[in-house]
Design a protein around this motif. Structure first.
Motif, PDB file in Angstrom:
ATOM      1  N   VAL A 128      -4.525   2.109 -12.434  1.00  0.00           N
ATOM      2  CA  VAL A 128      -3.455   1.885 -11.785  1.00  0.00           C
ATOM      3  C   VAL A 128      -4.132   1.298 -10.444  1.00  0.00           C
ATOM      4  CG1 VAL A 128      -1.293   1.981 -11.131  1.00  0.00           C
ATOM      5  CG2 VAL A 128      -2.411   3.318 -13.092  1.00  0.00           C
ATOM      6  N   LYS A 129      -3.299   0.072  -9.862  1.00  0.00           N
ATOM      7  CA  LYS A 129      -3.758  -0.190  -8.607  1.00  0.00           C
ATOM      8  C   LYS A 129      -2.528  -1.368  -7.998  1.00  0.00           C
ATOM      9  CE  LYS A 129      -8.584  -1.796  -9.050  1.00  0.00           C
ATOM     10  NZ  LYS A 129      -8.835  -1.161  -9.796  1.00  0.00           N
ATOM     11  N   ALA A 130      -1.743  -0.354  -6.928  1.00  0.00           N
ATOM     12  CA  ALA A 130      -0.697  -0.734  -6.664  1.00  0.00           C
ATOM     13  C   ALA A 130      -1.338  -2.123  -5.434  1.00  0.00           C
ATOM     14  CB  ALA A 130       0.153   0.339  -6.085  1.00  0.00           C
ATOM     15  N   TYR A 131      -0.164  -3.113  -5.447  1.00  0.00           N
ATOM     16  CA  TYR A 131      -0.314  -3.936  -4.111  1.00  0.00           C
ATOM     17  C   TYR A 131       1.219  -4.405  -4.093  1.00  0.00           C
ATOM     18  CZ  TYR A 131      -4.736  -5.297  -6.792  1.00  0.00           C
ATOM     19  OH  TYR A 131      -5.698  -5.025  -7.273  1.00  0.00           O
ATOM     20  N   ALA A 132       0.968  -4.119  -1.971  1.00  0.00           N
ATOM     21  CA  ALA A 132       1.983  -4.747  -0.984  1.00  0.00           C
ATOM     22  C   ALA A 132       1.811  -6.026  -0.647  1.00  0.00           C
ATOM     23  CB  ALA A 132       2.338  -3.493  -0.639  1.00  0.00           C
ATOM     24  N   GLU A 171       5.252  -2.960  10.518  1.00  0.00           N
ATOM     25  CA  GLU A 171       4.681  -1.494  10.892  1.00  0.00           C
ATOM     26  C   GLU A 171       5.459  -0.935   9.406  1.00  0.00           C
ATOM     27  OE1 GLU A 171       4.846  -1.046  14.647  1.00  0.00           O
ATOM     28  OE2 GLU A 171       2.734  -1.618  14.883  1.00  0.00           O
ATOM     29  N   ALA A 172       6.939  -0.442   9.611  1.00  0.00           N
ATOM     30  CA  ALA A 172       7.999  -0.359   9.159  1.00  0.00           C
ATOM     31  C   ALA A 172       7.435  -0.617   7.588  1.00  0.00           C
ATOM     32  CB  ALA A 172       9.136  -0.655   9.176  1.00  0.00           C
ATOM     33  N   THR A 173       7.465  -2.086   7.376  1.00  0.00           N
ATOM     34  CA  THR A 173       7.145  -2.379   6.481  1.00  0.00           C
ATOM     35  C   THR A 173       5.348  -2.341   5.500  1.00  0.00           C
ATOM     36  OG1 THR A 173       8.234  -4.990   6.413  1.00  0.00           O
ATOM     37  CG2 THR A 173       6.470  -4.645   5.134  1.00  0.00           C
ATOM     38  N   ALA A 174       5.140  -1.477   6.026  1.00  0.00           N
ATOM     39  CA  ALA A 174       3.436  -0.984   6.010  1.00  0.00           C
ATOM     40  C   ALA A 174       3.353   0.716   5.505  1.00  0.00           C
ATOM     41  CB  ALA A 174       2.749  -0.926   6.938  1.00  0.00           C
ATOM     42  N   ARG A 175       4.488   0.681   6.341  1.00  0.00           N
ATOM     43  CA  ARG A 175       4.707   2.312   5.989  1.00  0.00           C
ATOM     44  C   ARG A 175       5.424   2.798   4.490  1.00  0.00           C
ATOM     45  NH1 ARG A 175       5.810   2.875  11.804  1.00  0.00           N
ATOM     46  NH2 ARG A 175       7.851   2.633  11.356  1.00  0.00           N
ATOM     47  N   ALA A 176       6.805   2.041   4.430  1.00  0.00           N
ATOM     48  CA  ALA A 176       7.244   1.662   3.660  1.00  0.00           C
ATOM     49  C   ALA A 176       6.432   1.588   2.430  1.00  0.00           C
ATOM     50  CB  ALA A 176       8.350   0.944   3.378  1.00  0.00           C
ATOM     51  N   ALA A 177       5.319   0.674   2.542  1.00  0.00           N
ATOM     52  CA  ALA A 177       4.645   0.237   1.127  1.00  0.00           C
ATOM     53  C   ALA A 177       3.516   1.378   0.661  1.00  0.00           C
ATOM     54  CB  ALA A 177       3.657  -0.945   1.893  1.00  0.00           C
ATOM     55  N   VAL A 178       3.358   2.491   2.133  1.00  0.00           N
ATOM     56  CA  VAL A 178       2.800   2.702   1.749  1.00  0.00           C
ATOM     57  C   VAL A 178       2.936   4.601   1.220  1.00  0.00           C
ATOM     58  CG1 VAL A 178       0.637   4.614   2.762  1.00  0.00           C
ATOM     59  CG2 VAL A 178       0.556   3.048   3.087  1.00  0.00           C
ATOM     60  N   ASP A 210      -3.926  -9.307  -2.081  1.00  0.00           N
ATOM     61  CA  ASP A 210      -2.320  -8.775  -1.013  1.00  0.00           C
ATOM     62  C   ASP A 210      -3.308  -7.248  -0.892  1.00  0.00           C
ATOM     63  OD1 ASP A 210      -0.160 -10.543  -1.610  1.00  0.00           O
ATOM     64  OD2 ASP A 210      -0.169  -9.178  -3.752  1.00  0.00           O
ATOM     65  N   TRP A 211      -2.741  -6.300  -0.149  1.00  0.00           N
ATOM     66  CA  TRP A 211      -2.847  -5.210  -0.027  1.00  0.00           C
ATOM     67  C   TRP A 211      -2.775  -3.876  -0.785  1.00  0.00           C
ATOM     68  CZ3 TRP A 211       0.488  -1.918   3.826  1.00  0.00           C
ATOM     69  CH2 TRP A 211       0.046  -1.245   4.510  1.00  0.00           C
ATOM     70  N   MET A 212      -4.503  -3.993  -1.003  1.00  0.00           N
ATOM     71  CA  MET A 212      -4.289  -2.235  -2.489  1.00  0.00           C
ATOM     72  C   MET A 212      -4.343  -0.838  -1.304  1.00  0.00           C
ATOM     73  SD  MET A 212      -7.268  -1.792  -4.511  1.00  0.00           S
ATOM     74  CE  MET A 212      -7.353  -2.819  -5.394  1.00  0.00           C
ATOM     75  N   VAL A 213      -2.926  -0.504  -1.795  1.00  0.00           N
ATOM     76  CA  VAL A 213      -1.912   0.500  -1.041  1.00  0.00           C
ATOM     77  C   VAL A 213      -2.924   1.643  -2.356  1.00  0.00           C
ATOM     78  CG1 VAL A 213      -0.528  -0.346   0.229  1.00  0.00           C
ATOM     79  CG2 VAL A 213       0.037  -0.301  -1.857  1.00  0.00           C
ATOM     80  N   LEU A 214      -2.658   1.077  -3.304  1.00  0.00           N
ATOM     81  CA  LEU A 214      -2.910   2.573  -4.516  1.00  0.00           C
ATOM     82  C   LEU A 214      -4.119   2.162  -5.213  1.00  0.00           C
ATOM     83  CD1 LEU A 214      -3.023   5.091  -5.896  1.00  0.00           C
ATOM     84  CD2 LEU A 214      -0.897   4.437  -7.153  1.00  0.00           C
ATOM     85  N   GLY A 241       8.942  -3.627  -3.862  1.00  0.00           N
ATOM     86  CA  GLY A 241       7.873  -3.399  -2.894  1.00  0.00           C
ATOM     87  C   GLY A 241       6.396  -3.934  -3.902  1.00  0.00           C
ATOM     88  N   LEU A 242       5.892  -3.174  -4.330  1.00  0.00           N
ATOM     89  CA  LEU A 242       4.618  -2.537  -5.144  1.00  0.00           C
ATOM     90  C   LEU A 242       5.304  -3.523  -6.275  1.00  0.00           C
ATOM     91  CD1 LEU A 242       4.313   0.781  -4.567  1.00  0.00           C
ATOM     92  CD2 LEU A 242       3.566  -0.502  -3.084  1.00  0.00           C
ATOM     93  N   ARG A 243       3.617  -4.278  -6.299  1.00  0.00           N
ATOM     94  CA  ARG A 243       3.024  -4.922  -7.286  1.00  0.00           C
ATOM     95  C   ARG A 243       2.000  -4.065  -8.256  1.00  0.00           C
ATOM     96  NH1 ARG A 243      -0.723  -7.991  -9.210  1.00  0.00           N
ATOM     97  NH2 ARG A 243      -2.090  -8.599  -6.885  1.00  0.00           N
ATOM     98  N   LEU A 244       2.388  -3.657  -9.145  1.00  0.00           N
ATOM     99  CA  LEU A 244       1.232  -2.091 -10.032  1.00  0.00           C
ATOM    100  C   LEU A 244       0.429  -3.038 -10.931  1.00  0.00           C
ATOM    101  CD1 LEU A 244       4.241   0.903 -10.659  1.00  0.00           C
ATOM    102  CD2 LEU A 244       2.425   0.436  -8.901  1.00  0.00           C
ATOM    103  N   GLU A 245      -0.348  -2.289 -11.408  1.00  0.00           N
ATOM    104  CA  GLU A 245      -1.428  -3.086 -12.460  1.00  0.00           C
ATOM    105  C   GLU A 245      -2.432  -2.034 -12.587  1.00  0.00           C
ATOM    106  OE1 GLU A 245      -5.996  -4.419 -11.082  1.00  0.00           O
ATOM    107  OE2 GLU A 245      -4.476  -6.553 -10.891  1.00  0.00           O
ATOM    108  N   LEU A 246      -2.379  -1.920 -14.258  1.00  0.00           N
ATOM    109  CA  LEU A 246      -2.116  -1.070 -15.066  1.00  0.00           C
ATOM    110  C   LEU A 246      -4.004  -1.716 -16.376  1.00  0.00           C
ATOM    111  CD1 LEU A 246      -2.218   1.515 -16.891  1.00  0.00           C
ATOM    112  CD2 LEU A 246      -0.456   0.583 -18.684  1.00  0.00           C
ATOM    113  N   THR A 247      -4.960  -0.925 -15.458  1.00  0.00           N
ATOM    114  CA  THR A 247      -5.915  -1.089 -16.965  1.00  0.00           C
ATOM    115  C   THR A 247      -6.083  -0.195 -17.720  1.00  0.00           C
ATOM    116  OG1 THR A 247      -7.418  -0.400 -15.177  1.00  0.00           O
ATOM    117  CG2 THR A 247      -7.045  -2.585 -15.287  1.00  0.00           C
ATOM    118  N   GLY A 248      -6.786  -0.044 -18.746  1.00  0.00           N
ATOM    119  CA  GLY A 248      -7.119   0.565 -19.653  1.00  0.00           C
ATOM    120  C   GLY A 248      -6.780   0.336 -21.224  1.00  0.00           C
ATOM    121  N   PRO A 249      -7.125   1.405 -21.804  1.00  0.00           N
ATOM    122  CA  PRO A 249      -8.251   2.939 -21.822  1.00  0.00           C
ATOM    123  C   PRO A 249      -9.498   2.826 -21.564  1.00  0.00           C
ATOM    124  CG  PRO A 249      -7.970   2.171 -23.709  1.00  0.00           C
ATOM    125  CD  PRO A 249      -7.033   1.390 -23.674  1.00  0.00           C
TER     126      PRO A 249
END
Length: 264
Positions: A128-132, A171-178, A210-214, A241-249
């Motif tokens: 799972v990757k999360a992008y903001a 900065e507040a937006t970045a903190r919220a994404a994290v 986009d910025w990968m946060v996870l 606020g995040l875009r989640l990307e699922l890969t697998g199995p």
């Protein structure tokens, strides 16, 4: 096997015979075969140590084209083994000088490898990757709505105030994404049997602006894969606020990796 031939180990498993790997090629395009010791099975490809010995591997691992080809073959073998049962994929470039050295390693690690295979039976890895989105405005680019600089407007104090406010908002937006990514990872970890956080990929490597946060990996029972996917979709709605990307199995690369062979 001659002195200049070694064995590239792709994966460890059990209960698998050579006939289950017909048509599967490994490192260097060589057909794979099995080496069996005390119920454990190593799936290997015979390689020329002039091309796959320690010095050659150090050189080749810096060659992106070679690395991509080797990684593709390595993954192909691990997936073929995985279709037959639990698998412990090895680290890319695990090469032994000869089969005797590999057999010694298998015997020495039999208890640990057997326990790992037990733990991974009927388990799969999901990524799972999360992008903001993150504003990466070039330094010095005007922040004013009309593009005016403080020198042209004569209102430097107001300009700096607006600029500081925009920076603070960013900065507040970045903190919220994290924070959101941390919450997503926590909930996925509670569902999974094990979890790993990998370093976020650089934009140049991921090809995503986009910025990968996870960049997470999660070990899930094979029967619960659909439920895990539904949980990811639910979290994507909960954290818009995040875009989640699922890969697998996938085979469980993040949860069971045999290290580099001593003979390389």
């Amino acid at each position: 096997m001659t002195d200049d031939r070694g064995v590239w180990v792709h994966a460890m498993t059990r209960g698998l015979r050579d006939e289950g790997l017909v048509g599967v090629s490994g490192a260097g395009g060589s057909p794979v075969r099995t080496v069996q010791v005390g119920g454990l099975v190593a799936v290997v490809a015979d390689v020329d140590l002039d091309d796959y010995g320690e010095a050659a591997l150090r050189r080749n691992l810096g060659d992106l084209a070679w690395l991509e080809s080797a990684a593709t073959a390595h993954h192909r073998v691990a997936e073929a083994v995985w279709r037959h049962g639990p698998v412990v994929p090895t680290r890319l470039g695990t090469v032994y000088r000869d089969e005797a050295a590999l057999r010694t390693e298998l015997a020495d690690r039999r208890v640990d490898l057997t326990a790992t295979l037990d733990r991974l039976a009927d388990r799969t890895e999901w990524g799972v990757k999360a992008y903001a989105s993150r504003d990466r405005r070039p330094t010095g680019q005007p922040d004013d709505a009309d593009g005016a600089s403080p020198a042209s407007t004569g209102v430097g104090t107001d300009y700096l105030r607006r600029r500081r406010a925009r920076l603070a908002a960013g900065e507040a937006t970045a903190r919220a994404a994290v924070d959101s990514a941390e919450a997503v990872h926590t909930m996925l970890t509670r569902y999974a049997e094990a979890a790993r956080r990998h370093r976020p990929q650089d934009r140049g490597l991921s090809g995503v602006p986009d910025w990968m946060v996870l960049n997470g990996a999660y070990l899930v029972h094979a029967e619960r894969g659909a439920e895990f996917g539904e949980l990811v979709r639910t979290l994507g709605t909960r954290y818009p606020g995040l875009r989640l990307e699922l890969t697998g199995p996938w085979p469980p690369y993040s949860f069971a990796t045999l290290g580099q062979g001593e003979s390389t």
